[in-house]
Scaffold this motif. Sequence first.
Motif, mmCIF file in Angstrom:
data_model
loop_
_atom_site.group_PDB
_atom_site.id
_atom_site.type_symbol
_atom_site.label_atom_id
_atom_site.label_comp_id
_atom_site.label_asym_id
_atom_site.label_seq_id
_atom_site.Cartn_x
_atom_site.Cartn_y
_atom_site.Cartn_z
ATOM 1 N N UNK A 32 0.908 -1.519 0.585
ATOM 2 C CA UNK A 32 0.072 0.170 0.185
ATOM 3 C C UNK A 32 1.140 1.136 0.015
ATOM 4 N N UNK A 33 0.860 2.361 0.285
ATOM 5 C CA UNK A 33 0.532 3.866 -0.217
ATOM 6 C C UNK A 33 1.942 3.846 1.228
ATOM 7 N N UNK A 34 0.997 3.181 2.540
ATOM 8 C CA UNK A 34 2.643 3.775 3.623
ATOM 9 C C UNK A 34 3.683 2.226 3.474
ATOM 10 N N UNK A 35 3.794 1.661 2.618
ATOM 11 C CA UNK A 35 4.746 0.170 2.454
ATOM 12 C C UNK A 35 5.923 0.690 1.544
ATOM 13 N N UNK A 36 5.202 1.108 0.568
ATOM 14 C CA UNK A 36 5.452 1.417 -0.791
ATOM 15 C C UNK A 36 6.383 2.847 -0.262
ATOM 16 N N UNK A 37 6.633 3.845 0.786
ATOM 17 C CA UNK A 37 6.679 4.539 0.811
ATOM 18 C C UNK A 37 8.462 3.734 2.036
ATOM 19 N N UNK A 38 8.042 3.298 2.743
ATOM 20 C CA UNK A 38 8.885 2.619 3.198
ATOM 21 C C UNK A 38 10.086 1.338 2.657
ATOM 22 N N UNK A 39 9.763 1.617 1.480
ATOM 23 C CA UNK A 39 10.586 1.023 0.811
ATOM 24 C C UNK A 39 11.600 1.721 -0.222
ATOM 25 N N UNK A 40 10.945 3.412 -0.381
ATOM 26 C CA UNK A 40 11.999 4.258 -0.752
ATOM 27 C C UNK A 40 12.374 4.207 -0.324
ATOM 28 N N UNK A 41 12.510 4.423 1.442
ATOM 29 C CA UNK A 41 13.124 5.118 2.012
ATOM 30 C C UNK A 41 14.058 3.691 2.609
ATOM 31 N N UNK A 42 14.031 3.035 2.457
ATOM 32 C CA UNK A 42 15.163 1.855 2.823
ATOM 33 C C UNK A 42 15.880 2.291 1.485
ATOM 34 N N UNK A 43 15.665 2.164 0.359
ATOM 35 C CA UNK A 43 16.968 2.172 -1.098
ATOM 36 C C UNK A 43 17.341 3.199 -1.056
ATOM 37 N N UNK A 44 16.481 4.573 -0.930
ATOM 38 C CA UNK A 44 17.238 6.137 -0.787
ATOM 39 C C UNK A 44 18.737 5.853 0.493
ATOM 40 N N UNK A 45 18.354 5.595 1.413
ATOM 41 C CA UNK A 45 19.166 4.804 3.001
ATOM 42 C C UNK A 45 20.483 4.340 2.642
ATOM 43 N N UNK A 46 19.609 3.327 1.916
ATOM 44 C CA UNK A 46 20.817 2.622 1.443
ATOM 45 C C UNK A 46 22.345 2.834 0.458
ATOM 46 N N UNK A 47 21.615 3.852 -0.508
ATOM 47 C CA UNK A 47 22.412 4.432 -1.452
ATOM 48 C C UNK A 47 23.153 5.965 -0.883
ATOM 49 N N UNK A 48 22.430 6.674 0.660
ATOM 50 C CA UNK A 48 23.155 7.146 1.514
ATOM 51 C C UNK A 48 24.487 6.437 2.300
ATOM 52 N N UNK A 49 24.494 5.499 1.758
ATOM 53 C CA UNK A 49 24.961 4.503 2.322
ATOM 54 C C UNK A 49 26.261 3.841 1.168
ATOM 55 N N UNK A 50 26.286 4.772 0.374
ATOM 56 C CA UNK A 50 26.658 4.024 -0.863
ATOM 57 C C UNK A 50 26.324 2.872 -1.134
ATOM 58 N N UNK A 51 25.049 1.831 -1.204
ATOM 59 C CA UNK A 51 24.600 0.124 -1.619
ATOM 60 C C UNK A 51 24.134 1.133 -2.766
ATOM 61 N N UNK A 52 24.513 0.879 -4.270
ATOM 62 C CA UNK A 52 23.189 0.673 -5.205
ATOM 63 C C UNK A 52 22.304 -0.296 -5.461
ATOM 64 N N UNK A 53 21.144 1.083 -5.791
ATOM 65 C CA UNK A 53 19.989 0.999 -5.587
ATOM 66 C C UNK A 53 19.912 -1.214 -6.579
ATOM 67 N N UNK A 54 19.192 -0.876 -6.156
ATOM 68 C CA UNK A 54 18.423 -2.700 -6.881
ATOM 69 C C UNK A 54 18.541 -2.771 -8.986
ATOM 70 N N UNK A 55 18.249 -3.933 -9.292
ATOM 71 C CA UNK A 55 18.830 -4.029 -10.351
ATOM 72 C C UNK A 55 17.083 -3.707 -11.139
ATOM 73 N N UNK A 56 16.232 -3.989 -10.657
ATOM 74 C CA UNK A 56 14.673 -3.717 -11.093
ATOM 75 C C UNK A 56 13.414 -2.873 -11.546
ATOM 76 N N UNK A 57 14.900 -2.380 -10.322
ATOM 77 C CA UNK A 57 14.703 -0.740 -10.008
ATOM 78 C C UNK A 57 14.584 0.755 -10.923
ATOM 79 N N UNK A 58 13.433 0.860 -11.929
ATOM 80 C CA UNK A 58 13.862 2.086 -13.011
ATOM 81 C C UNK A 58 13.600 3.209 -12.452
#
Length: 269
Positions: A212-238
Amino acid sequence: MFGHRLIIIIAICAIITFESTISSVIHQPQTDHHDELKLVFLFHRHGERTPYLLYPNDPYKKIITETVGIGQLIEKGKQRLYRLGEYLSQRYYNDNGDRFSIKQKSPRKVYARSSGSERCLQSITLLLAGMFPPEGEWKWNDNLGSLWQPFAIQTVPFEHDTLLNPDYGCPVADHLSNEIYNSEEAENISQNYRNLFKKLANYTGYPSDEMDIVKASYIYDIILSESNFDLPPPEWLDDEMWNGMKILNDYVFSFNSSSRRIQRFRCGL
Ligand SMILES: *[C@@H]1O[C@H](CO)[C@@H](O)[C@H](O)[C@H]1NC(C)=O
Ligand SMILES: *[C@@H]1O[C@H](CO)[C@@H](O)[C@H](O)[C@H]1NC(C)=O
Ligand SMILES: *[C@@H]1O[C@H](CO)[C@@H](O)[C@H](O)[C@H]1NC(C)=O
């Protein structure tokens, strides 16, 4: 309660994004000749952190849990808070006769309160270190003591914090939140993003009926935080998915404080 304090600094953990917090403190001081600085009330967030939760298929589970840990301040966030402290020091503390500068540089003039989460306590510590390097009598030795001085940081355990923990259990706020997320506006948004929800569930491993909207926002936050930590985004993400997630994340921030009542109950006493 705050006595003769000149500066009150509070570290919080949610509600507003870090960038918008910074831009709200970087407004120019007014230069009216009759104005005199009496009190600065400063709210700020923590610096960049690792994600505070991970999605089921998260490829970085091991790397995050075995290094910095979940939801912890990272080096980039430490640098940012220390620099923010230095910036504030320049803004309020210059010696060129600026009316807005604070004459007495005593740590006794500061009241600091933080939420009990580790990243917030560490963030406020760094901000104070950048803002108030000891001067004169406050230097306490020739090494660290001439660069840094200790401050008392008030806090309460996170799970008992009704002021700075927006997730503190509140049945009224939960009820208001349910109303918002079941509103026609929210239903329409979910409808418009149903393809994104399907894809996200498929790639992240969450059951599709939970997306849902909230869970999608969690995934956004996770990927954003990982990229701040220099971890590249998952390859499925466009780009299309990323832009959609960003919009949903913005909706969550706005929904969560979208009425006077929910603001009051979530940031309560
Ligand atoms: C929801 O979508 C319907 C159909 O497109 C539209 O008529 C209605 O005005 C929308 N409601 C809101 C609150 O956006
Ligand atoms: C679901 O994920 C798999 C790989 O995990 C991928 O091959 C497939 O295209 C995805 N399906 C959809 C509908 O996104
Ligand atoms: C928004 O509110 C929902 C429902 O209470 C909560 O699960 C979510 O963590 C909140 N998100 C933010 C960014 O405050």
